[in-house]
Design a protein around this motif. Structure first.
Motif, PDB file in Angstrom:
ATOM      1  N   LEU A  69      -9.577 -22.614 -11.527  1.00  0.00           N
ATOM      2  CA  LEU A  69      -8.281 -22.128 -11.036  1.00  0.00           C
ATOM      3  C   LEU A  69      -7.263 -22.065 -12.174  1.00  0.00           C
ATOM      4  O   LEU A  69      -6.476 -21.114 -12.268  1.00  0.00           O
ATOM      5  N   GLY A  70      -7.295 -23.083 -13.041  1.00  0.00           N
ATOM      6  CA  GLY A  70      -6.398 -23.067 -14.191  1.00  0.00           C
ATOM      7  C   GLY A  70      -6.684 -21.901 -15.121  1.00  0.00           C
ATOM      8  O   GLY A  70      -5.767 -21.278 -15.661  1.00  0.00           O
ATOM      9  N   SER A  71      -7.961 -21.588 -15.306  1.00  0.00           N
ATOM     10  CA  SER A  71      -8.347 -20.468 -16.155  1.00  0.00           C
ATOM     11  C   SER A  71      -7.885 -19.142 -15.555  1.00  0.00           C
ATOM     12  O   SER A  71      -7.384 -18.264 -16.268  1.00  0.00           O
ATOM     13  N   LEU A  72      -8.061 -18.967 -14.242  1.00  0.00           N
ATOM     14  CA  LEU A  72      -7.590 -17.742 -13.588  1.00  0.00           C
ATOM     15  C   LEU A  72      -6.076 -17.632 -13.693  1.00  0.00           C
ATOM     16  O   LEU A  72      -5.536 -16.535 -13.915  1.00  0.00           O
ATOM     17  N   ARG A  73      -5.390 -18.762 -13.542  1.00  0.00           N
ATOM     18  CA  ARG A  73      -3.925 -18.745 -13.687  1.00  0.00           C
ATOM     19  C   ARG A  73      -3.537 -18.347 -15.110  1.00  0.00           C
ATOM     20  O   ARG A  73      -2.618 -17.548 -15.311  1.00  0.00           O
ATOM     21  N   ASN A  74      -4.233 -18.917 -16.084  1.00  0.00           N
ATOM     22  CA  ASN A  74      -3.962 -18.546 -17.483  1.00  0.00           C
ATOM     23  C   ASN A  74      -4.075 -17.037 -17.689  1.00  0.00           C
ATOM     24  O   ASN A  74      -3.200 -16.400 -18.277  1.00  0.00           O
ATOM     25  N   LYS A  75      -5.189 -16.483 -17.186  1.00  0.00           N
ATOM     26  CA  LYS A  75      -5.479 -15.074 -17.457  1.00  0.00           C
ATOM     27  C   LYS A  75      -4.595 -14.128 -16.650  1.00  0.00           C
ATOM     28  O   LYS A  75      -4.048 -13.160 -17.197  1.00  0.00           O
ATOM     29  N   LEU A  76      -4.471 -14.380 -15.348  1.00  0.00           N
ATOM     30  CA  LEU A  76      -3.827 -13.406 -14.469  1.00  0.00           C
ATOM     31  C   LEU A  76      -2.303 -13.528 -14.449  1.00  0.00           C
ATOM     32  O   LEU A  76      -1.600 -12.514 -14.364  1.00  0.00           O
ATOM     33  N   LEU A  77      -1.775 -14.751 -14.523  1.00  0.00           N
ATOM     34  CA  LEU A  77      -0.323 -14.931 -14.413  1.00  0.00           C
ATOM     35  C   LEU A  77       0.386 -14.884 -15.757  1.00  0.00           C
ATOM     36  O   LEU A  77       1.562 -14.506 -15.822  1.00  0.00           O
ATOM     37  N   PHE A  78      -0.293 -15.287 -16.814  1.00  0.00           N
ATOM     38  CA  PHE A  78       0.367 -15.361 -18.124  1.00  0.00           C
ATOM     39  C   PHE A  78      -0.164 -14.318 -19.112  1.00  0.00           C
ATOM     40  O   PHE A  78       0.603 -13.548 -19.700  1.00  0.00           O
ATOM     41  N   LEU A  79      -1.476 -14.309 -19.303  1.00  0.00           N
ATOM     42  CA  LEU A  79      -2.039 -13.500 -20.384  1.00  0.00           C
ATOM     43  C   LEU A  79      -2.135 -12.015 -20.032  1.00  0.00           C
ATOM     44  O   LEU A  79      -1.939 -11.167 -20.903  1.00  0.00           O
ATOM     45  N   LEU A  80      -2.437 -11.694 -18.785  1.00  0.00           N
ATOM     46  CA  LEU A  80      -2.513 -10.281 -18.395  1.00  0.00           C
ATOM     47  C   LEU A  80      -1.168  -9.585 -18.546  1.00  0.00           C
ATOM     48  O   LEU A  80      -1.085  -8.526 -19.191  1.00  0.00           O
ATOM     49  N   PRO A  81      -0.071 -10.140 -18.007  1.00  0.00           N
ATOM     50  CA  PRO A  81       1.232  -9.482 -18.235  1.00  0.00           C
ATOM     51  C   PRO A  81       1.588  -9.404 -19.720  1.00  0.00           C
ATOM     52  O   PRO A  81       2.135  -8.395 -20.174  1.00  0.00           O
ATOM     53  N   ALA A  82       1.277 -10.477 -20.472  1.00  0.00           N
ATOM     54  CA  ALA A  82       1.578 -10.462 -21.907  1.00  0.00           C
ATOM     55  C   ALA A  82       0.792  -9.366 -22.611  1.00  0.00           C
ATOM     56  O   ALA A  82       1.321  -8.663 -23.484  1.00  0.00           O
ATOM     57  N   ALA A  83      -0.482  -9.200 -22.233  1.00  0.00           N
ATOM     58  CA  ALA A  83      -1.311  -8.164 -22.847  1.00  0.00           C
ATOM     59  C   ALA A  83      -0.768  -6.774 -22.533  1.00  0.00           C
ATOM     60  O   ALA A  83      -0.723  -5.898 -23.417  1.00  0.00           O
ATOM     61  N   LEU A  84      -0.327  -6.554 -21.296  1.00  0.00           N
ATOM     62  CA  LEU A  84       0.216  -5.243 -20.918  1.00  0.00           C
ATOM     63  C   LEU A  84       1.526  -4.961 -21.649  1.00  0.00           C
ATOM     64  O   LEU A  84       1.781  -3.827 -22.071  1.00  0.00           O
ATOM     65  N   LEU A  85       2.362  -5.989 -21.797  1.00  0.00           N
ATOM     66  CA  LEU A  85       3.618  -5.815 -22.528  1.00  0.00           C
ATOM     67  C   LEU A  85       3.351  -5.479 -24.000  1.00  0.00           C
ATOM     68  O   LEU A  85       4.015  -4.615 -24.582  1.00  0.00           O
ATOM     69  N   LEU A  86       2.381  -6.179 -24.584  1.00  0.00           N
ATOM     70  CA  LEU A  86       2.016  -5.881 -25.965  1.00  0.00           C
ATOM     71  C   LEU A  86       1.528  -4.440 -26.109  1.00  0.00           C
ATOM     72  O   LEU A  86       1.904  -3.727 -27.040  1.00  0.00           O
ATOM     73  N   SER A  87       0.666  -4.040 -25.178  1.00  0.00           N
ATOM     74  CA  SER A  87       0.110  -2.691 -25.236  1.00  0.00           C
ATOM     75  C   SER A  87       1.194  -1.638 -25.106  1.00  0.00           C
ATOM     76  O   SER A  87       1.142  -0.594 -25.760  1.00  0.00           O
ATOM     77  N   ALA A  88       2.206  -1.921 -24.281  1.00  0.00           N
ATOM     78  CA  ALA A  88       3.253  -0.932 -24.019  1.00  0.00           C
ATOM     79  C   ALA A  88       4.325  -0.908 -25.107  1.00  0.00           C
ATOM     80  O   ALA A  88       4.800   0.171 -25.485  1.00  0.00           O
ATOM     81  N   PHE A  89       4.714  -2.089 -25.612  1.00  0.00           N
ATOM     82  CA  PHE A  89       5.888  -2.156 -26.479  1.00  0.00           C
ATOM     83  C   PHE A  89       5.596  -2.595 -27.917  1.00  0.00           C
ATOM     84  O   PHE A  89       6.401  -2.330 -28.808  1.00  0.00           O
ATOM     85  N   ALA A  90       4.486  -3.280 -28.139  1.00  0.00           N
ATOM     86  CA  ALA A  90       4.210  -3.768 -29.498  1.00  0.00           C
ATOM     87  C   ALA A  90       2.716  -3.735 -29.793  1.00  0.00           C
ATOM     88  O   ALA A  90       2.115  -4.758 -30.121  1.00  0.00           O
ATOM     89  N   PRO A  91       2.088  -2.559 -29.699  1.00  0.00           N
ATOM     90  CA  PRO A  91       0.649  -2.497 -29.972  1.00  0.00           C
ATOM     91  C   PRO A  91       0.301  -2.918 -31.398  1.00  0.00           C
ATOM     92  O   PRO A  91      -0.809  -3.364 -31.654  1.00  0.00           O
TER      93      PRO A  91
END
Length: 311
Positions: A69-91
């Motif tokens: 559950l902690g791993s899913l929280r890491n990936k879906l709540l924190f890292l996924l949004p961060a990855a999308l923001l990076l892709s959109a604004f700071a590739p």
């Protein structure tokens, strides 16, 4: 506000429709992106079982569930949004961040090697804890923190391996990668840590062949854990070094990457069997050497140099 809400609901409906009509595309892209992170996945699977060592057998699966559950929280709540923001604004930041993560993986592997060679370990700190709940909380917390680093590498590698696609498709693919890899890794971990219990159960069965299988599983468990530790260390060196080498090439510093590639090609052409496999092995060894150098430099700065007293 109503217009914004309507737009949001429309975006959600579009994403749902996309997921429903393009499931094959999502699955295919997720498979390709996830395969790029295979080395980190191997390391994640190899590292995690150590966090249930010394704990009550009846708490092993609940602890793995907490880590999952902690791993899913890491990936879906924190890292996924961060990855999308990076892709959109700071590739442009993806490669440097990958290199930092690769350096960390190389450091972790090299530190393990250093601990073996110098006969130092942090395991005594865990052994000294006598309160079961405190030990469990410490182990779960440590596993989730380690998972965060490995998950960040998985998500970044997966993102970097995606072809150009829409934001909803990126979200669906990265979410699929996160869920499938997490369930796969911790499902494998659960099987590994319960192998000895299964062996003990089979060893009490009346059938002779089941008893032999049971005794074999119990005997195999220590060997498997040691092998996983070695595989995990090797995977961290290979993946961390490989990420670092790729980053150097991205920044136009191609001497090391090209040298490794040319050496791998030369060796593969010199052998008469499985040239593609030989080329891959040589490249992996080259990346591991780079990982060892990078990790060794960090270990020297953090552990070796501070111990030297000034003359």
């Amino acid at each position: 506000m109503p217009g914004g809400l309507v737009a949001l609901l429309d975006d959600i409906a579009t994403l749902a429709k996309l997921a429903a009509t393009s499931i094959d595309d999502v699955a295919g892209a997720a498979g390709k992106a996830g395969s790029k992170a295979a080395g980190v996945v191997i390391d994640d699977t190899a590292v995690t079982p150590k966090y249930v060592v010394g704990l009550s057998p009846d708490r092993e699966l609940p602890i793995i569930a907490k880590i999952t559950l902690g791993s899913l929280r890491n990936k879906l709540l924190f890292l996924l949004p961060a990855a999308l923001l990076l892709s959109a604004f700071a590739p442009w930041a993806i490669t440097p961040l990958l290199m930092i993560g690769g350096a960390y993986l190389a450091f972790e592997a090299t530190e393990k090697i250093w601990e073996v060679l110098s006969h130092t370990s942090h395991a005594e700190e865990v052994i000294e804890i006598t309160d079961p709940k405190e030990l469990e909380d410490r182990q779960v917390g440590g596993a989730i923190r380690t998972d965060f680093i490995l998950s960040a590498e998985i998500m970044a590698i997966a993102l970097n391996g995606l072809p150009p696609m829409s934001l909803p498709m990126q979200t669906a693919v990265l979410a699929a990668v996160a869920i499938v890899i997490t369930l796969g890794v911790y499902g494998a971990v659960a099987l590994i840590v319960k192998m000895d219990d299964l062996g003990l159960h089979l060893s009490t069965r009346p059938q002779a062949y089941l008893r032999k299988i049971g005794h074999g599983l119990v005997s195999l468990m220590p060997v498997l854990l040691r092998a996983l530790s070695i595989i995990g260390t090797a995977a961290m060196l290979w993946v961390g070094g490989g990420i670092f080498v790729h980053g150097l090439e991205e920044f136009g510093l191609g001497v090391i990457p090209h040298t490794i590639h040319d050496l791998a090609v030369a060796v593969s052409e010199a052998v008469s069997f499985a040239p593609a496999v030989v080329e891959w092995v040589v490249q992996a060894l080259g990346a591991s050497v780079v990982g060892l150098v990078v990790g060794g430099a960090i270990v020297a700065v953090l552990h070796v140099l501070p111990k030297k007293k000034p003359a």
